[in-house]
Every structure is written in structure tokens, then in C-alpha cells.
Motif scaffolding. Sequence first.
Motif, short mmCIF file in Angstrom:
data_model
loop_
_atom_site.label_atom_id
_atom_site.label_comp_id
_atom_site.label_asym_id
_atom_site.label_seq_id
_atom_site.Cartn_x
_atom_site.Cartn_y
_atom_site.Cartn_z
N ALA A 241 0.83 -1.20 0.00
CA ALA A 241 0.00 0.00 0.00
C ALA A 241 0.87 1.25 0.00
O ALA A 241 0.57 2.23 -0.71
CB ALA A 241 -0.93 -0.02 1.21
N LEU A 242 1.95 1.24 0.77
CA LEU A 242 2.85 2.40 0.84
C LEU A 242 3.45 2.71 -0.53
O LEU A 242 3.47 3.87 -0.96
CB LEU A 242 3.95 2.11 1.86
N ILE A 243 3.95 1.69 -1.19
CA ILE A 243 4.57 1.89 -2.51
C ILE A 243 3.55 2.43 -3.51
O ILE A 243 3.85 3.36 -4.28
CB ILE A 243 5.18 0.57 -3.02
N LEU A 244 2.35 1.89 -3.50
CA LEU A 244 1.35 2.33 -4.48
C LEU A 244 0.91 3.77 -4.22
O LEU A 244 0.74 4.55 -5.17
CB LEU A 244 0.14 1.40 -4.45
N PHE A 245 0.73 4.15 -2.97
CA PHE A 245 0.36 5.53 -2.66
C PHE A 245 1.45 6.51 -3.13
O PHE A 245 1.16 7.57 -3.68
CB PHE A 245 0.13 5.71 -1.16
N TRP A 246 2.71 6.12 -2.91
CA TRP A 246 3.80 7.00 -3.30
C TRP A 246 3.90 7.10 -4.82
O TRP A 246 4.08 8.19 -5.38
CB TRP A 246 5.12 6.50 -2.70
N LEU A 247 3.77 5.97 -5.51
CA LEU A 247 3.83 5.99 -6.97
C LEU A 247 2.65 6.71 -7.59
O LEU A 247 2.74 7.19 -8.73
CB LEU A 247 3.89 4.55 -7.50
N ARG A 262 9.86 11.62 1.65
CA ARG A 262 10.60 10.71 0.78
C ARG A 262 11.56 9.84 1.59
O ARG A 262 11.67 8.63 1.36
CB ARG A 262 11.36 11.50 -0.29
N LYS A 263 12.26 10.47 2.53
CA LYS A 263 13.18 9.71 3.38
C LYS A 263 12.43 8.67 4.21
O LYS A 263 12.89 7.53 4.36
CB LYS A 263 13.96 10.66 4.29
N ALA A 264 11.27 9.07 4.75
CA ALA A 264 10.48 8.14 5.57
C ALA A 264 9.98 6.98 4.74
O ALA A 264 10.00 5.82 5.19
CB ALA A 264 9.30 8.88 6.21
N VAL A 265 9.53 7.26 3.51
CA VAL A 265 9.03 6.19 2.64
C VAL A 265 10.14 5.22 2.29
O VAL A 265 9.97 3.99 2.36
CB VAL A 265 8.40 6.79 1.36
N VAL A 266 11.31 5.76 1.89
CA VAL A 266 12.43 4.89 1.52
C VAL A 266 12.87 4.05 2.72
O VAL A 266 13.11 2.83 2.60
CB VAL A 266 13.61 5.74 1.00
N LEU A 267 12.97 4.68 3.90
CA LEU A 267 13.38 3.94 5.10
C LEU A 267 12.38 2.85 5.44
O LEU A 267 12.77 1.71 5.76
CB LEU A 267 13.53 4.91 6.28
N ASN A 268 11.10 3.18 5.39
CA ASN A 268 10.07 2.18 5.71
C ASN A 268 10.09 1.02 4.73
O ASN A 268 9.93 -0.15 5.12
CB ASN A 268 8.69 2.83 5.71
N ILE A 269 10.27 1.34 3.44
CA ILE A 269 10.31 0.27 2.44
C ILE A 269 11.50 -0.65 2.69
O ILE A 269 11.37 -1.88 2.59
CB ILE A 269 10.36 0.87 1.02
N LEU A 270 12.65 -0.06 3.03
CA LEU A 270 13.84 -0.88 3.30
C LEU A 270 13.63 -1.77 4.52
O LEU A 270 13.92 -2.97 4.50
CB LEU A 270 15.06 0.02 3.49
#
Length: 385
Positions: A241-247, A262-270
Motif C-alpha cells: 500500500a505504501l509503494i502504491l500511494f507514493w507511486l 521521501r526519506k520516511a518512505v524509503v526507510l520504511n520500504i527498506l
Amino acid sequence: MPPVGVEPLLEKLRKAGISEDTYTIVLSPEMVISKRIDVLKKRFPDQRISREELIARAEDLAPPASTYIAFLVLSTAIATGGLLLDSAATIIGAMVIAPLMGPAISTSVGTVVYDRKLITRGLTLQVAGLLLAIAVGAFIGFLITELGMMPPGIDIREISQVAERTNPTFLSLFLALGSGIAGAISIIRNAGSALVGVAIAAALVPPAATSGLGFAFGLPAVAIISAVLVLVNVLAINISALILFWLSGFRPLGSSAVGRARKAVVLNILVLGVAIAILSTVLGLVTYVSSQTALIEQQAKAEVSVMLNESEYEDMRLVTESVDVSYRPADLILNEPARVTVILYRRAGQELPPGIAQRIDDRLTEFTGREVRVRVGFIEAQQTT
């Protein structure tokens, strides 16, 4: 205008001096009759809602704590009953009232728009809700055992709905990923949220209830494997869900906030990706073990049938579906022997081949490469001339 046009219009209004302290109400018309519709569709080809609408829907999906707890307890109780009754219909019914879609969506939305309050609320509801679901499953399991409501000596691992959650495979991960993506799409496009909520709940509530039953019935392997499945599923739902919302282009207001988001999204995805990869090794192990045990069962049944078709045993017949192979994943991990039970017909007074159980044992051991224990039973038959 189409829903996607709301966000750029709101930005223009802010630049014109209209602050967020004002009330902005977005209404949907019943019908628009205009020749300019095609022009608007070309100008706004996307179908996603605005950032403000997304935040509002995420907040609405996360119900008040009392409502959330009540629905979660009820759905888990119904799902636990469905598991023990081996009733898929009952489990599906429980998923309809499970409120787990909202917290997962809220956490992802809060991350992409950098709303810490929304993130905290979503995380709190997810963690507390799943722990509560496990506790409710355990409580109901203890209650049932104490009141003697289950037949004595029953092994819940033999119930198909329970076994499905204690032998998870990578398909379970795909279910969770698909549910998270579907949940994000349903919010972005404002379509099918109720049905998607059922899919998300199906990936979380039944395994959580199964984990609780594992604790109640003193089966730590059931409790741990089901809990791992719950954790993998909830992480997969959140990351997809996180990736799709960001994309989809959702961002917070202000360039500095966009950078932090952006930093929070990248960190959470990792972090979520690494956690899923680690926990997926458990699913991979279970998948391998399940396939191996199924293969041993198939080989054993086939080889016994071939052996009994040989001339030496032509006077005996195999009872239909009478080769039973008991070989669980735990037996493979612990290097325990497979237990094979064979039931044969024989004529009254017919002399038995000496050591037939051992012969089957030796043959299966050589054919499968696994240690086995064989028990042979006979049904004496008579036939009129």
C-alpha cells in the motif's frame, strides 16, 4: 471537474490566500451534462482523488478505539469458531466485520503525506489489534478446553482450516501483497473498499486466531508459525500500500515536507522489505517441508499399490483408500519416521506371506530414502460360489 482536479484547484486557492482554516467542501454531482466533459477528461486523465480527500478517508477508515475493539473481538471470536468447526463460510462471515483495513491504510497514507499523528494511530491500532486477536483466540481456546466442548483427544492440526494456517506457503505472501495493493487502489479510486477490507482481514484474522488456539491447546509450533504468518502478511500489506500511494503521486504540502516524506518512505520500504525477506525464509522452509511430506505420502501410496500388484501378493486386495501415510512437516524437520498403515483383504483361511510389514517397510525405505514404520491390518473376506 474529475476527482483528480481537486488537488491542483486547492493549491491554486491556497496561493490566492485561502488558508486551511477555512472549510472546503468537495461535492459529487449526480450528473453533469456538458460538451466540455471530454476536454476535462483530457486535461485530467488520471482518476485518483486529492491528497486532502485521501487523508480524510484514511482518518474515516480508522474507527474510534471502542468500535475498533468491539468489531475486532467479535470477528476474531466468529473466526475462531469457524476454524474449530472447519467452516470456511463462517470464517468469511467473520471477515466482513473485521476492521483491519483502516489501520493499515492509515499508516501508509500518513507516511506518504508525512502526517505523524496518522502514522501513530495506524501503527497503534494494527499492533494492538493483532495482539488482541491472538489473545481472543487463546481465550476462546482455553474456554472450550476447560468446558469440554471439544471431543477428547482431538488434534486441531488435523482440522483443514487450521492446517491451512499452520502450513503457509509463498502464496500467502502474494495474497497479502495483493490485498495491500487492492486496498490502496480502492481508496484512491473510491471503489470496492468493503470487499477489499474482507481480503485484508482474511490475511490477518484467521492466522491470528489460529496462533491463539496454538497457545490454548499447548501447541507452540502452531502458535509460532501462525504468528509469523500474521507478521509477514501485515508487513506485506503495509509495504504494498505504501509503494502504491507514493507511486500515485501523493505528497505532503511544502518542499521540505516532501523531502522528509521521501526519506520516511524509503526507510520504511527498506525496513519492511528486509523484515519480509527474513520472515519469508520461514515460509520458504514450510513450503519446502510441506512439498516434501506430500511427495513422501504420494510415493508411499503409489509404491504400496505397485508392490501388491506383483504375483506374490495376487491373492490379496488393497482396501480402497486404505494406505494411510502420517508424515507431518515436524516429522521431517525432526527426522522422525513416516508412519504407514495398510489395510488388505484376504480370503478366509488364507496363509499370510511371512513378514509382509517388514517387506513393505524395506521397499518404502529404499524407494523414498526416508525411514518408515509400517503397520499392516487385514480384513478377512468370504465369497459365495
